[in-house]
Design an enzyme around this catalytic site. Structure first.
Site, PDB file in Angstrom:
ATOM      1  N   CYS A 108      -1.883  -6.344   7.777  1.00  0.00           N
ATOM      2  CA  CYS A 108      -2.830  -7.297   7.189  1.00  0.00           C
ATOM      3  C   CYS A 108      -3.209  -8.393   8.173  1.00  0.00           C
ATOM      4  O   CYS A 108      -4.348  -8.864   8.185  1.00  0.00           O
ATOM      5  CB  CYS A 108      -2.260  -7.897   5.909  1.00  0.00           C
ATOM      6  N   HIS A 278       1.109 -12.613   3.383  1.00  0.00           N
ATOM      7  CA  HIS A 278      -0.033 -11.693   3.440  1.00  0.00           C
ATOM      8  C   HIS A 278      -1.238 -12.410   4.033  1.00  0.00           C
ATOM      9  O   HIS A 278      -1.562 -13.537   3.659  1.00  0.00           O
ATOM     10  CB  HIS A 278      -0.354 -11.197   2.033  1.00  0.00           C
ATOM     11  N   ASN A 298      -9.624  -8.741   0.425  1.00  0.00           N
ATOM     12  CA  ASN A 298      -8.316  -8.154   0.704  1.00  0.00           C
ATOM     13  C   ASN A 298      -8.491  -6.900   1.559  1.00  0.00           C
ATOM     14  O   ASN A 298      -9.619  -6.479   1.838  1.00  0.00           O
ATOM     15  CB  ASN A 298      -7.606  -7.835  -0.616  1.00  0.00           C
TER      16      ASN A 298
END
Length: 335
Positions: A108, A278, A298
């Site tokens: 990520c 994240h 995302n």
């Protein structure tokens, strides 16, 4: 006086009881509990038949890592709109609308960076340069400065690598777009899908400084460089001004298991186990039913959340969302 004390005692007991409740991540019980709280968001099922180790690995950002130099403040005199969506502001930049999939890899930190970098290259060129910057190149070639590849990394290292070494182009898995497309396949963390199952396993691919067969120019000639990279202070208006002036930024926050179940609305942490850090891409802001939010992209594919996007409480550094904002300016010619 005793009534006030009794009321306060009840509130403490209710809060303690809520915090002591434990729900298994991804469970029906967790979804039902969240939706009974009358909070600002709706929960649902995003992950089916997946290993919890896979979900934890998705949260592959090391929070509180090395810091980039902080950009000088410039927002004080700016008049900013109440809502802003980079997808609408720069419609000629298709990457802003794109949602990628990091697959079974804690990348990520790399995705948040290359997504925002791709957007900024297009924005700076006024739509003349459209490129999907390669997550594969960032993930595999950055090395120790960025962390540990699929086992986690630092957003600051990613942006610094872009300014020092540059990044080639590269699209989604099996897209054959660009010099180095992503080599890790999307996996099926949703219901009734056709992708392979998600596991917590997955090694970092090797760094290859060769473009895929048939692609020109060469790896060296395909590099896109950043002219600067920096952090932004934990100040709501400064972050908004940065997005408004230069485009989406990368941020990072602490994920709890309730976030995994996000479907719509403005996320605020309710309950659940700590999953990890994240990294994401912030592309705008607004207010929904009186609640200020950040608009966020995302990297868990489009069938997660709200077509791959989500909203999170703005202005209170919720889950640390405003503490680790990084960005940079491309060397792309400004038109």
């Amino acid at each position: 006086m005793w009534r006030l004390l009794a009321t306060l005692s009840c509130l403490v007991l209710l809060t303690s009881a809520r915090e002591s409740l434990h729900f298994q991540p991804l469970s029906d019980e967790l979804v039902n509990f969240i939706n009974k709280q009358n909070t600002t968001w709706t929960a649902g099922h995003n992950f089916y038949n997946v290993d919890l180790s896979y979900v934890k690995k998705l949260c592959g950002t090391f929070l509180g890592g090395p810091k980039l130099p902080q950009r000088a403040a410039f927002a004080a005199d700016m008049i900013l709109p109440k809502s802003f969506d980079a997808r609408e502001q720069w419609p000629n930049c298709p990457t802003i609308k794109e949602i990628r999939d990091q697959g079974s890899c804690g990348s990520c930190w790399a995705f948040g960076a290359v997504e925002a970098i791709s957007d900024r290259i297009c924005i700076r060129s006024n739509g003349r340069v459209n490129v999907e910057v390669s997550a594969e190149d960032m993930l595999t070639c950055c090395g120790d400065e960025c962390g540990d590849g699929c086992n986690g990394g630092f957003p600051s290292g990613a942006w610094n690598f872009w300014t020092k070494k540059g990044l080639v182009s590269g699209g989604l898995y099996d897209s054959h777009v660009g010099c180095r497309p992503y080599s890790i396949p999307p996996c099926e963390h949703h219901v009734n899908g056709s992708r392979p199952p998600c596991t917590g396993e997955g090694d970092t691919p090797k760094c290859s400084k060769i473009c895929e067969p048939g692609y020109t120019p060469s790896y060296k000639e395909d590099k896109h460089f950043g002219c600067s990279s920096y952090s932004i202070s934990r100040n709501e208006k400064e972050i908004m001004a940065e997005i408004y002036k230069n485009g989406p930024v990368e941020g990072a926050f602490t994920v709890y298991s309730d976030f995994l179940q996000y479907k719509s609305g403005v996320y605020q942490h309710v309950t659940g186990d700590l999953m990890g850090g994240h990294a994401i891409r912030i592309l705008g802001w607004g207010v929904e039913n009186g609640t200020p939010y950040w608009l966020v992209g995302n990297s868990w594919n489009t069938d997660w959340g709200d077509n791959g996007f989500f909203k999170i409480l703005r202005g209170q550094d919720h889950c640390g969302i405003e503490s680790e904002i990084v960005a940079g300016i491309p060397c792309t010619p400004h038109f």
